[in-house]
Design a protein around this motif. Sequence first.
Motif, PDB file in Angstrom:
ATOM      1  N   THR A  47      22.773  43.494 -54.356  1.00  0.00           N
ATOM      2  CA  THR A  47      23.768  42.335 -55.090  1.00  0.00           C
ATOM      3  C   THR A  47      24.714  42.960 -55.845  1.00  0.00           C
ATOM      4  O   THR A  47      25.781  42.243 -56.241  1.00  0.00           O
ATOM      5  N   LEU A  48      24.765  44.490 -55.826  1.00  0.00           N
ATOM      6  CA  LEU A  48      25.866  44.911 -56.464  1.00  0.00           C
ATOM      7  C   LEU A  48      27.185  45.204 -55.682  1.00  0.00           C
ATOM      8  O   LEU A  48      28.451  45.115 -56.396  1.00  0.00           O
ATOM      9  N   GLN A  82      13.766  51.817 -64.068  1.00  0.00           N
ATOM     10  CA  GLN A  82      13.669  52.260 -62.798  1.00  0.00           C
ATOM     11  C   GLN A  82      13.325  53.685 -62.720  1.00  0.00           C
ATOM     12  O   GLN A  82      12.337  54.140 -61.922  1.00  0.00           O
ATOM     13  N   PRO A 141      19.229  44.032 -57.977  1.00  0.00           N
ATOM     14  CA  PRO A 141      19.138  44.883 -56.713  1.00  0.00           C
ATOM     15  C   PRO A 141      20.293  45.392 -56.478  1.00  0.00           C
ATOM     16  O   PRO A 141      21.440  44.876 -56.493  1.00  0.00           O
ATOM     17  N   VAL A 142      20.152  46.519 -55.953  1.00  0.00           N
ATOM     18  CA  VAL A 142      21.353  47.377 -55.376  1.00  0.00           C
ATOM     19  C   VAL A 142      22.036  46.533 -54.268  1.00  0.00           C
ATOM     20  O   VAL A 142      23.641  46.342 -54.347  1.00  0.00           O
ATOM     21  N   LEU A 157      19.342  45.765 -63.808  1.00  0.00           N
ATOM     22  CA  LEU A 157      18.102  45.341 -62.955  1.00  0.00           C
ATOM     23  C   LEU A 157      18.213  44.628 -61.764  1.00  0.00           C
ATOM     24  O   LEU A 157      17.085  44.204 -60.936  1.00  0.00           O
ATOM     25  N   HIS A 161      21.423  53.810 -59.420  1.00  0.00           N
ATOM     26  CA  HIS A 161      19.963  53.328 -58.766  1.00  0.00           C
ATOM     27  C   HIS A 161      19.916  54.781 -57.784  1.00  0.00           C
ATOM     28  O   HIS A 161      18.719  54.575 -57.173  1.00  0.00           O
TER      29      HIS A 161
END
Lengths: 243, 524
Positions: free
Chosen positions: A227-228, A86, A224-225, A222, A161
């Motif tokens: 899901t953090l 990324q 997505p933010v 990897l 990110h």
Amino acid sequence: MWLRAVVLAGSRGPWPPLLLASLAGWGLLIAFGHPPVMVGLCSGRLFDLGGGLSGASLALQVNGLAALAGCWALMLLAMTPPLLAQPLRRVWRGSLARRRGSVIAAFLLAYASVWMAAGAVLMAAAGVLGAAGAAGFAVALGLVLAWSLLPLRRACLARAHSAPRLRIFGLAAHVDGLAYGARSGLWCAGACWPLMLAPLLTGEWRLPAMAVAAVVMAAQRLSPVSTLRWDPPLRPAGAWRPA
Amino acid sequence: MTHVRKDISKLGAEWNPTVLWYAKAVGAMQQRAVTDVTSWRFLGAMHGVWPQLWTAFGYLKAGEKLPTAAVQARYWKQCQHQSWYFLPWHRGYLAAFEAIVRKTIHDLGGPADDWALPYWNYDPAHAATLALPAAFAAAKLPDGSANPLFVARRYGHGPGKIKLRPVEATAVATLKDGHFTGGSDGVPPGFGGPQGAFHHGGENDQAPSGGVESQPHNNVHVAVGGQAPNADPNDPRNLGLMTNPDTAALDPIFWVHHANIDRLWESWLSNPAHKNPTDATWLKGPADRVFAMPKPDGGEFTFTAKDMLDTKAPLLDYTYQALAAAAAAPSRRTERLNALSAQLPAIAAFMEAPVAQQPQSEVIGKNDGAVQLSGDAVETEVRLDPAATAKVAGSFAPSPALAAAASEPDRVFLKLENIRSVSDAGLFDVYVGLPAGADPEQHPELLAGVLSLFGVSKASRTDGGHSGNGLTQVLEITPIVDALHLQHDSPDLDRLRVRFVPRTAVTDAQKVSVGAVSVLRLGA
């Protein structure tokens, strides 16, 4: 579906060179697992040479600083490239075409420097924990689990990110590349340090342990933010308070 | 019989049967418990939900029983934005909603058989259609009871009737975009949005909205929702329901607006050159979550994009009364080449069939620092790289090799990154190349597009796992650059002015900022 999506994503953008770099790292780790100068190092016996800091110190004497650093660098080469897709994509897209290579080099230099510094600390910590034998490994495993549950780790991942502004002209472009690499390295190390520490204490199982850790780190990075976040089930709210 | 979704402005009287029964069904669904998957609130939460705000607005009661954690995880907060799943997900969402409304009308004894969701065809060519359909602004139903379509938290551009500005509503340029899928960096954004291997944000955390999501979708949300006059816009309680993705689907106009967005997708496809993606990751995606919708009987159906391609299939079962004509006109590329070739004979080299090769994007200029937007117009300068702008200029006089590798001269885009704000209420017209002191109203040809803050507040948060990168928006400025080129014949540009003209009441406290403004070329 998953497999297809992963294969498709892996054939695009920065992935082919990153995967090649990672493969090279794993290849070198396997190939140089038992060179004379690295006895007990890349094969995982580093901290079996003695106890505690004296063990680490002995390992340092036997292997030499360069060998220790070299081995840590190989670990980084094998394990970290998937974490860089990324930010490297950002640097590539956000730089003037003729400067892409040099700005990426600046980014990688700073990123690797941060991780090398982290390596010195983690290897010393592994020396201490290694002296405790199985208990030391249990502590490292506990750190992996505990850290994975802490909001601080999620915050580090989210920051990894983050996309700072990158200037594109002159020296400033390279300064921003360095700064971006350094902060990416810091947030990455902040999120992943227990996963890099634990394999140092797994003896003969070090390579498989590293492979597991690398997969976990890549999956985390990897994702997505969105899901953090850990969203508890929603409940009816009480009085209004700003988010 | 396939149901026909009709233009709300052509249904006749304000309280025609389609709208009246929609209102009655909404009223009935609003009475249902939030645990009921066919309730108004459950369906609204599928788009987004913020319990505290909902409670403050009276949509949840303190202590009210909510669906179980498993049900919430499966159904709520599903909406797909800044992604090529935006259109298929919202199509499935609308289909589920429409079926539940139809069943409700049936249960109420209404004409359910041929009822279909109407669409709000806001079309600048017909000024009257830009006004909020009258039935949504009426406080009472014809029988004197409260009108469920009326929402007090709908502020528009300020006091008076809610009316969209033509530049917010137009879809003409959007419908001419030849590609569904955007470039991986959002240049071009594509009609349907940027690709993500997984659900939104998966591949590219800074993905912009796709063409139709941006223009007119995002604009209409904020232009209808707006903010309470003379109130703190940073307090979400002062925003209109439509302004915030977590409350938008509670406003009955949401569904009629989205029916039009869905119609624009069908309209875009009416041009034979426009194709949906054939990539399996889109057709069968996303890979990491299931799109699940409730059925009128309380059951569920799941779908992927491939199930959303034929609106006449039993699962969807509808057509549109009329499609937007703009998509059927000559393509953007053809129009552009025709216009350029009148003055630049060399352009004829591009007139052959389009080259299949995928063009590459490259940044060619950037401004010096973050721009703080305010209630007054704010300007920033994008410094351009001479070598890169020479490449753009050269693409208007292509060498044989370039003409063989490209389909047209370089396209040029303005990229707004790290758009952050505490408040979602904000619309700005973005002008490029306005002379100093010039009145933007006198230069519609220099309007690059509209910056909408729909969804920005959540994207700006840095707490609890948010990265806080803000939104990204990409506006095509090829027509502006073409005009500059024709006027000056290879202008020696080293700076490009970009002006942000606020069209909503913006205060400094909103802290609206654009982290970076860059210009990119797309070409061989």
